[in-house]
Design an enzyme around this catalytic site. Structure first.
Site, PDB file in Angstrom:
ATOM      1  N   TYR A 159      87.235  37.897  43.085  1.00 44.16           N
ATOM      2  CA  TYR A 159      88.300  37.648  42.049  1.00 44.16           C
ATOM      3  C   TYR A 159      88.834  38.318  41.691  1.00 44.16           C
ATOM      4  O   TYR A 159      90.644  37.786  41.417  1.00 44.16           O
ATOM      5  CB  TYR A 159      86.813  38.113  40.761  1.00 44.16           C
TER       6      TYR A 159
ATOM      7  N   LYS B   4      75.184  39.818  50.662  1.00 43.42           N
ATOM      8  CA  LYS B   4      74.768  39.396  51.336  1.00 43.42           C
ATOM      9  C   LYS B   4      74.965  39.443  53.207  1.00 43.42           C
ATOM     10  O   LYS B   4      75.739  39.283  54.216  1.00 43.42           O
ATOM     11  CB  LYS B   4      75.343  37.668  51.488  1.00 43.42           C
TER      12      LYS B   4
ATOM     13  N   ASP C 179      70.753  34.802  48.160  1.00 41.42           N
ATOM     14  CA  ASP C 179      69.787  32.923  48.338  1.00 41.42           C
ATOM     15  C   ASP C 179      68.808  33.052  47.776  1.00 41.42           C
ATOM     16  O   ASP C 179      68.315  32.845  46.996  1.00 41.42           O
ATOM     17  CB  ASP C 179      70.298  32.416  49.277  1.00 41.42           C
TER      18      ASP C 179
ATOM     19  N   ASP D 175      78.145  37.276  38.216  1.00 37.76           N
ATOM     20  CA  ASP D 175      78.581  36.208  37.578  1.00 37.76           C
ATOM     21  C   ASP D 175      77.981  34.899  37.601  1.00 37.76           C
ATOM     22  O   ASP D 175      77.381  34.401  36.818  1.00 37.76           O
ATOM     23  CB  ASP D 175      80.617  36.016  38.772  1.00 37.76           C
TER      24      ASP D 175
ATOM     25  N   ASP E 252      74.255  34.224  34.735  1.00 36.22           N
ATOM     26  CA  ASP E 252      73.867  33.333  34.304  1.00 36.22           C
ATOM     27  C   ASP E 252      72.884  32.149  34.573  1.00 36.22           C
ATOM     28  O   ASP E 252      72.065  32.033  33.322  1.00 36.22           O
ATOM     29  CB  ASP E 252      75.168  31.422  34.881  1.00 36.22           C
TER      30      ASP E 252
END
Ligand code: NAD
Length: 352
Positions: A141, A189, A221, A245, A249
């Site tokens: 970001y 990852k 994942d 992020d 959620d």
């Protein structure tokens, strides 16, 4: 103890849920003999409406001077068409940046009595109580270079982390685990990304300082899948900005209403505590907003900003007891109680 807390009610249901949290903080002050000074300031649309910028200088000054900041929500359809610097939401990024908040903590727990409120089968959800610790100021970001080529044919973002950035967020996760069930799952990852390999190596190093905390590594994942299939298997999830992020959620969504979820953002200075939900203009001013997310954010404030663990637990137990009776606003309970009724019951259940 003496502490100064800045309240930023903001827009929509923000003032209603912050009033609820304020009522509980005042009750904690009275019942546990603390001297809390609670002050309010404008932010978001509430500031714009007074001819001020979304994050007025006065508000930022007051935030920097406080021991902790409790925010309601910002966002008002009246300002949706303005340029981006004059939108209420600009205040959120600005205050997080100005206070150097790099650690975002989002707990997701199922409250007893609300096992059926989420989308999962109650027996899958039972016992779920996890904390997502997300790095908030680095990664994809913020990394440079970034941008879209002049011809619009390609675009780039950069995921970059330094050892220092990983170390400081990892320490937050391990410290948090020590106050919980002593387990950290670090999510990356590493099978594809070099940044993740550095992340994994640094987290492993930091773990050596916490021999009492069990560390496991998981690919993002696999983690997304496991949150949906076996959410109760997690204690603390530690991860970088983008993965956090998305996973926070997902974790929030499985435990039921958005109105239940608290958060904390921590850095070098005063922490910022806020419910996860937005300003919910569709229900604002009706006294029907769920105050639990804001009150649970006040509990996080007591725990993380003021290190008042007993008081934080007392607030959480009062919430737990209230919800276990079936009491709740209409998003979680057929009782469809008002915000002020739920708050009053939580206050009456608060015991030193
Ligand atoms: P929202 O979270 O405000 O609302 C989504 C849905 O959840 C709505 O149906 C709402 O009624 C419901 N809801 C939210 N909080 C609730 C509560 N406490 N009790 C009961 N129901 C609740 O998200 P949105 O509608 O996408 O956004 C509305 C405004 O809020 C926008 O201006 C957006 O930019 C802003 N926003 C602000 C924040 C923040 O301040 N941190 C976060 C998200 C959105």
């Amino acid at each position: 103890m003496k502490a100064s807390i800045l309240l930023l009610p903001g827009d929509g249901i923000g003032p209603e849920v912050v009033a609820a949290a304020e009522q509980i903080l005042r009750a904690v002050g009275a019942r546990f003999a603390h001297d809390f000074t609670l002050q309010s300031a404008h932010i978001g649309g509430a500031a714009l409406r007074r001819g001020l910028p979304p994050l007025p200088d006065e508000t930022l000054k007051a935030a920097r001077a406080a021991d902790a900041v409790l925010l309601g929500a910002v966002g008002d359809p009246e300002f949706d068409k303005g340029d981006s610097s004059r939108r209420p939401e600009a205040a959120l990024l600005a205050i997080r940046k100005a206070l150097g908040l790099y650690a975002n903590l989002r707990p997701a727990r199922v409250w007893t009595g609300l096992e059926a409120a989420g989308p999962l089968k109650p027996d899958v959800l039972a016992g779920t109580d996890m904390l997502v610790v997300r790095e908030l100021t680095g990664g994809l970001y913020y990394g440079e270079p970034r941008g879209i080529d002049a011809d619009g044919g390609s675009a780039v973002n950069t995921m970059r982390y330094s050892r220092g950035e990983v170390e400081r967020i990892a320490r937050h996760a391990f410290e948090a685990a020590r106050a919980r069930r002593n387990r950290v799952t670090s999510v990356d990852k590493a099978n594809v990304l070099e940044v993740s390999r550095l992340w994994r190596a640094v987290v492993t190093e930091v773990a050596h300082g916490y021999p009492d905390v069990e560390l496991t590594h998981m690919l993002v994942d696999a983690c997304a899948m496991k949150i949906a299939l076996a959410p109760s298997s997690f204690d603390v999830i530690l991860t970088e900005n983008l993965f956090g992020d998305i996973l926070s959620d997902e974790a929030g969504a499985i435990v039921g209403s958005l109105g239940l979820l608290p958060s904390a953002s921590l850095g070098e200075g005063p922490g910022l505590f806020e419910p996860v939900h937005g300003s919910a203009p569709d229900i604002a001013g009706k006294n029907i907003a769920n105050p639990v997310g804001a009150i649970a954010s006040a509990a996080m404030l007591l725990r993380h900003a003021l290190t008042l663990e007993t008081e934080a637990s007392a607030v959480e137990q009062a919430i737990a007891w209230t919800l276990s009776t079936g009491m709740g606003t209409r998003d979680i309970s057929q009782r469809a109680a008002h915000t002020t009724e739920v708050t009053a019951m939580i206050e009456s259940a608060l015991q030193p």
